[in-house]
Every structure is written in C-alpha cells, then in structure tokens.
Design an enzyme around this catalytic site. Sequence first.
Site, PDB file in Angstrom:
ATOM      1  N   TYR A  11      14.093  -5.887   2.796  1.00  0.00           N
ATOM      2  CA  TYR A  11      13.169  -6.798   3.479  1.00  0.00           C
ATOM      3  C   TYR A  11      12.878  -6.223   4.859  1.00  0.00           C
ATOM      4  CZ  TYR A  11      14.198 -10.346  -0.097  1.00  0.00           C
ATOM      5  OH  TYR A  11      14.321 -11.043  -1.274  1.00  0.00           O
ATOM      6  N   ASP A  48       3.407  -8.437   0.501  1.00  0.00           N
ATOM      7  CA  ASP A  48       3.105  -9.772   0.996  1.00  0.00           C
ATOM      8  C   ASP A  48       1.585  -9.971   1.006  1.00  0.00           C
ATOM      9  OD1 ASP A  48       5.765 -10.229   1.348  1.00  0.00           O
ATOM     10  OD2 ASP A  48       5.768  -9.723   3.485  1.00  0.00           O
ATOM     11  N   TYR A  72       6.512   1.866   4.452  1.00  0.00           N
ATOM     12  CA  TYR A  72       5.747   0.856   5.171  1.00  0.00           C
ATOM     13  C   TYR A  72       5.293   1.410   6.514  1.00  0.00           C
ATOM     14  CZ  TYR A  72       8.218  -2.345   2.032  1.00  0.00           C
ATOM     15  OH  TYR A  72       8.730  -2.977   0.936  1.00  0.00           O
TER      16      TYR A  72
END
Length: 432
Positions: free
Chosen positions: A379, A241, A307
Amino acid sequence: MTVLSTARRALDSGPLCDACLGRLVADRSFGLTNRERGRSLRVAVALEDDEPVGDLEPDGPCWVCEDESDRYEEWADRAVHALGPYEFDTYQTGTKVPPLLEENDRLLREEVGLEPDAGEPLKSEINREVGKRLGAETDTEVDFQRPDVLVLLDLATDELEVQVNSAFVYGRYRKLERDIPQTKWPCNDCGGTGLKRGDTCEGCGGSGYRYDESVEQLTAPVVLDAMDGEEAVFHGAGREDVDALMLESGRPFVIEIKEPRTRDVDPDDLEAEVNEFADGKVEVEGLRLATHDMVERVKELDANKTYRMDVAFDDPVSEDAFADALAELDGATIYQDTPQRVTHRRADVTRTREVYDIDGTLEGDTEAELEINGEGGLYVKELVSGDEGRTEPSLAGLLDTGAVVTALDVIDVEGEDEPFARPEFFRNDDAE
Ligand SMILES: [Zn+2]
Ligand SMILES: [Zn+2]
C-alpha cells in the site's frame, strides 16, 4: 475365443447392426470404423459358412442400439445447423445415452462371454462418429480440453443442445484521466437502479453508476460488438485506485466475450477501434486473442508495480533528511496493517511487503516526487503517510512530519518471476 467365434455368438443374439457388432472388438485393427469392423466380421462369418451375400443384412432393427448407430449423419447435420451462427475452430461432442441402451451393451457382452466393458461403449462411438462428420463439414478440429463449442445430444429426448464457450482478448491498458474506476461501479445509494423511492436517484443522477465511465465501459463494448457476443466481462491484473492514473507500459487485462458469434477478429483493427471509442481517456495496446487460461493468469500471477507520486509534507524537509529517509526505505521490508481506508472491505491483518526500489526529488521543501517499485500488494499511499502508525517504516515516520500523496500514477505492472504474456496463453502463436 477367436474374433470370429465372438462375432458368431453376437450374431446369434438377435438382429445386430454392423456398428454394434464392430464395437465389441473396437480395440482391434486400428484405422477401421466400428461399422467397417462389424461389416468385415459379418462377411467373414458368411464366407466361412458359404452363405449367400444377400443374407448380410440384420433381419430387423438392432436390438442393442435400436438403430441409433444409423443416425450419425442426422445428428451431425443438426449440429452443423445449430452452430450455423457461430464461428469456431474446435468442438467437442457429448451424448446422453438412455440407461436402457447402456444396459443392452452390457447384456450383449454377457451373452457373447466378454468383459462388461469390452470394446467401446455406444456413447463414445456416437461422440466420435458425429464429431468426425461435424468436423469434416465445418473444417474444424476436435478438442477434448477446451473446445470453442460443445454439442450435446440427448438420445432419449431427441434434443440437441449447443454450448458456446467464451472468447478472450488480452492487452494492456493505460488510464489517462483520473476518477475512472476499472470496472462498472454501481451507485450505493440506489443499488444500481438509478431510482430512489420512485424518483431519480440523486447520488448518481439516475445512471445507476457512481462514475459515468470505467475502463471496462470504455473498452469492452467495442470487443463485444466486434465478436458479436452476449456479454463482456473485464478481468484486470489488479486495479489502481479510482483517482490514480495508469501510465507508460499499462496494466494487463483480459476481456471475456460470452457466446461470441465471431472469434477471428483482427487484434490490430480491434485495438484501433477501442482506442477511438475510448477517446483518449483510456488507451489499449498489444491486443491479442488469448486462451481462457489467460483470465486466471492476469488475476493470479504475482506482479510488482511501479508508481510515480506527488507528495506533500506538513513541515519543511531538508535534502539530507529526505535522502536518508529514502535510503532507509530502499529495499526495506514494510509492515502494514490493513489501511484504515479499506478496513471496511477487508479483514484487518498485518502483512509484510518489500520496497524493491525508491527514488525521489524534493521540490521546494514541502513537496516531493517519488518513484517506487514495490512488491504486489504494497500500500504505497500508506508507505508515505504511515497511516497513523499502522505502516512501519514509513516516509512520514522517518521524517517525523505528516506526509500525504496528492497524486498517484501507476506506471508499470510486471509479473514477479515471469512476464504475463507467454506464448501458450495465446490463440494464434504466429501473431506478433
Ligand atoms: Zn446397433
Ligand atoms: Zn444512484
């Protein structure tokens, strides 16, 4: 029918050059050029007939190729000249032969009683003979798969065209500042023109871009400059993102340079130049010269991502509840409807993705830090928030309180079953 009687009939058909005569039996005696084959046949016929050597020349222009076989040197010289500005290691030649000459090839074979496709067609003879001279002149190799340059000859128009294939640089990038998109992002308000109704667009201040800089704009111009090409295209192995950092081992990418004049750049020097240009906002490492296949590889190879994120909860969360929720999600299969934030871009579908590993620490009772390793396409913002029930299970759902990601960093992108960087995708295997 012997080779000699074939030659005799061919010579009786009209003036014929050595190359066209030799092409009839191009599949015989490896190691000779067709011109040498033709010459030898002509000599053999003369010997048998005890004719004088002076009569060995055809008495006029070749009726089959119209003396195109005499022009190999000329075409090769023109190719060398046209390719002068370009550095290349491999080439390929292509020839457009007028239908009339192709028909002559067929007529000759009919006349001597051979199959219509016997020997070698004029087209491949010219490709090889011109290519051979080009290669010798420029110290380069022919490559029938993916040459650096392509030379196209058109006998009818007498035109020579050069096509220069792209060069590719592979590497991994880190994005060290937020709000930098991966690639140029044209302003929606003005469609990238920087103008609206004749005035400076307020949406972008006239730049035409929604963000001033991108990973692409911070890296590709340096490579474009070093390779002296016409255009640069940035290909990433997925993208984070805009507001996420890309840290640690970074994300694989390929920069494609169209019509490069220079190919043999030093990847280490290039890496240093890019990093200086990107000024600490973006860093690249492991730059290497890649093959064109690397583009598809970075775009298509299944990859898992790791992440790191900061999470904020609406209500206080206990250590036990937090630990239980993470244990629930560790190794879980997650059902996700297309997130609301991307439904305007993608079809609404439900898909499943795996959480391979999840770890976390509560910081106070309404904040936490998480590290998640998940299947490509998971996601993660929605894995935390639940996206109003569209992602199941989710951290928010398991804790029965609102949860939102306040900062997101990608720290690793790795091929699911094998690494991105395999030797066959690089140009110089001795590098690194
Ligand atoms: Zn000829
Ligand atoms: Zn604008």
